[in-house]
Design a protein around this motif. Structure first.
Motif, mmCIF file in Angstrom:
data_model
loop_
_atom_site.group_PDB
_atom_site.id
_atom_site.type_symbol
_atom_site.label_atom_id
_atom_site.label_comp_id
_atom_site.label_asym_id
_atom_site.label_seq_id
_atom_site.Cartn_x
_atom_site.Cartn_y
_atom_site.Cartn_z
ATOM 1 N N VAL A 166 -7.234 3.143 7.317
ATOM 2 C CA VAL A 166 -8.628 2.965 6.916
ATOM 3 C C VAL A 166 -8.791 1.715 6.071
ATOM 4 O O VAL A 166 -9.721 0.923 6.262
ATOM 5 N N GLN A 167 -7.854 1.500 5.136
ATOM 6 C CA GLN A 167 -7.917 0.336 4.239
ATOM 7 C C GLN A 167 -7.858 -0.976 5.012
ATOM 8 O O GLN A 167 -8.573 -1.931 4.704
ATOM 9 N N ARG A 191 1.851 2.010 -3.413
ATOM 10 C CA ARG A 191 0.757 2.563 -4.211
ATOM 11 C C ARG A 191 0.537 4.050 -3.918
ATOM 12 O O ARG A 191 -0.384 4.657 -4.448
ATOM 13 N N GLU A 243 -3.975 4.260 13.078
ATOM 14 C CA GLU A 243 -2.854 4.877 12.373
ATOM 15 C C GLU A 243 -1.543 4.604 13.099
ATOM 16 O O GLU A 243 -0.486 4.457 12.471
ATOM 17 N N LEU A 299 0.829 -1.209 0.000
ATOM 18 C CA LEU A 299 0.000 0.000 0.000
ATOM 19 C C LEU A 299 0.862 1.258 0.000
ATOM 20 O O LEU A 299 0.508 2.273 -0.618
ATOM 21 N N MET A 330 -0.074 5.450 -0.833
ATOM 22 C CA MET A 330 -1.000 5.748 0.253
ATOM 23 C C MET A 330 -0.242 6.191 1.498
ATOM 24 O O MET A 330 0.828 5.649 1.820
ATOM 25 N N ASP A 331 -0.799 7.167 2.236
ATOM 26 C CA ASP A 331 -0.183 7.594 3.493
ATOM 27 C C ASP A 331 -0.673 6.711 4.632
ATOM 28 O O ASP A 331 -1.552 5.850 4.448
ATOM 29 N N ASN A 332 -0.121 6.910 5.829
ATOM 30 C CA ASN A 332 -0.454 6.047 6.958
ATOM 31 C C ASN A 332 -1.937 6.073 7.305
ATOM 32 O O ASN A 332 -2.539 5.052 7.637
ATOM 33 N N GLY A 333 -2.546 7.270 7.222
ATOM 34 C CA GLY A 333 -3.960 7.374 7.537
ATOM 35 C C GLY A 333 -4.823 6.577 6.579
ATOM 36 O O GLY A 333 -5.757 5.876 6.999
ATOM 37 N N SER A 334 -4.502 6.660 5.294
ATOM 38 C CA SER A 334 -5.269 5.923 4.292
ATOM 39 C C SER A 334 -5.082 4.415 4.449
ATOM 40 O O SER A 334 -6.024 3.637 4.282
ATOM 41 N N ILE A 335 -3.870 4.026 4.766
ATOM 42 C CA ILE A 335 -3.596 2.595 4.974
ATOM 43 C C ILE A 335 -4.372 2.085 6.183
ATOM 44 O O ILE A 335 -4.915 0.976 6.172
#
Length: 358
Positions: free
Chosen positions: A319-320, A310, A325, A307, A312-317
């Motif tokens: 959520v994924q 791809r 976080e 991820l 993505m930052d830590n916050g997005s990861i």
């Protein structure tokens, strides 16, 4: 499509047998473990196998070989899982492959690939298994008495008529493996079987695979594994594919919707299978060092690194993956420590070289 070109070479086993192997394409090395329909001078000419070999040769350096006694290889010695592995080892050593992706399909190919990857974890970066088994028909506890009798009867059928001019004996196997193949495609397979090996050797190969069990070796496999099974692979039980996928830490299971044991060009599943191969295997030879180090990561760490690659930052990861976080931040820190990375940019470059981030 670019014309298929291959170069045939000869390796030598420890018991002094010459093993023929073919090299085609360019890119990350992919070795196909031999099956019992192996003739590197003929298989690529068939309408079923040829398109697959051409497609893979467009992205990888593909190595295919004839096991002892098959095709252009010399015969002799025992026929067992030990000699299957020895023939593969001879080819890899002669080709000077320090680390490579290994592909095993159906019975003999998957048994050989599983055993080699478990016994030589430092040499196999990725293990690709299509319609695999870990236990031969005679070694599965759930195999009924009637099934065992049918298997032994088939071995006898092979022994008596595999290399006969009349293709009736071979037709039984072809139509079971490829029930939706055209008559012309089946005729090509029948001829490939006949040209691959004499009847007695073919029977010994089939009996050896039926009496082999490598399931105990599965937990020793350290590399990423892709297990691909086709719904129509009647001769290769899906339970075996599930056993393989559930016994290896870094395994992923994919089931394709097709009626043959392996998709044929023109079927939607053929394109899906190629896409799965390309998403799983490294892109080029330069990715080998990264792939070797990647094996030290846990499944979750690999997932986070993918991820990161791809963008993505830590916050997005977080959520994924449905985690905090802080958990992602700690995981990223562990990844950096294990891979000796100093920045996120370095992590992205590393991951992409190892085939992640698609």
């Amino acid at each position: 499509m670019v014309a298929f070109r291959q170069e045939i070479r000869f390796a030598q086993t420890t018991d002094a047998l010459r093993i023929a192997y073919a090299v085609s394409g360019r890119g990350y090395p992919l070795v196909r473990a031999a099956t019992w329909m192996s003739n590197v001078d003929r298989d690529w000419r068939t309408a079923i196998l040829g398109p697959l070999f051409r497609e893979l040769s467009g992205h990888y350096t593909l190595y295919r070989y004839n096991p002892r006694g098959y095709g252009l290889s010399e015969g002799g010695g025992d026929v067992s899982i030990d000699t299957f592995v020895a023939d593969l080892d001879a080819v890899a050593m002669h080709a000077k492959l320090k680390r490579f992706a290994l592909w095993g399909s159906t019975s003999a190919g998957s048994l050989t690939a599983i055993a080699f990857a478990a016994l030589h974890p430092e040499r196999v970066s990725h293990l690709l298994l299509t319609a695999p088994i870990a236990r031969g028909t005679l070694r599965r506890p759930e195999t009924s008495r009637e099934e065992k009798e049918r298997f032994r009867a088939f071995v006898k059928l092979v022994e008596l008529g595999w290399d006969a001019d009349n293709p009736a004996f071979r037709q039984v196997q072809s139509t079971q493996m490829f029930p939706h193949a055209t008559p012309a495609q089946v005729a090509e397979l029948n001829e490939l079987y006949r040209e691959s090996a004499p009847a007695l050797l073919a029977a010994r190969m089939i009996m050896a695979t039926g009496d082999t069990d490598v399931s105990a070796l599965l937990p020793r496999i350290a590399c990423p594994v892709l297990v691909v099974h086709v719904r129509g692979a009647a001769l290769m039980p899906v339970e075996e594919a599930r056993l393989v996928a559930s016994s290896v830490q870094q395994a992923r299971f994919v089931q394709l919707d097709a009626n043959n044991y392996m998709p044929i060009e023109g079927e939607p599943a053929f394109t899906q299978m190629i896409d799965e191969f390309r998403a799983f295997l490294p892109r080029d030879p330069d990715s080998a060092p990264a792939v070797a180090v990647l094996a030290s990561l846990t499944r979750r760490e690999r997932e986070v690194l993918d991820l990161v690659a791809r963008g993505m930052d830590n916050g997005s990861i977080a959520v994924q993956l449905a985690v905090s976080e802080k958990t992602v931040r700690n995981t990223v820190s562990h990844i950096f420590d294990k891979l000796s990375l100093r920045s996120r940019a370095q992590a992205v470059v590393f991951a992409r070289k190892a085939g992640l981030g698609d």
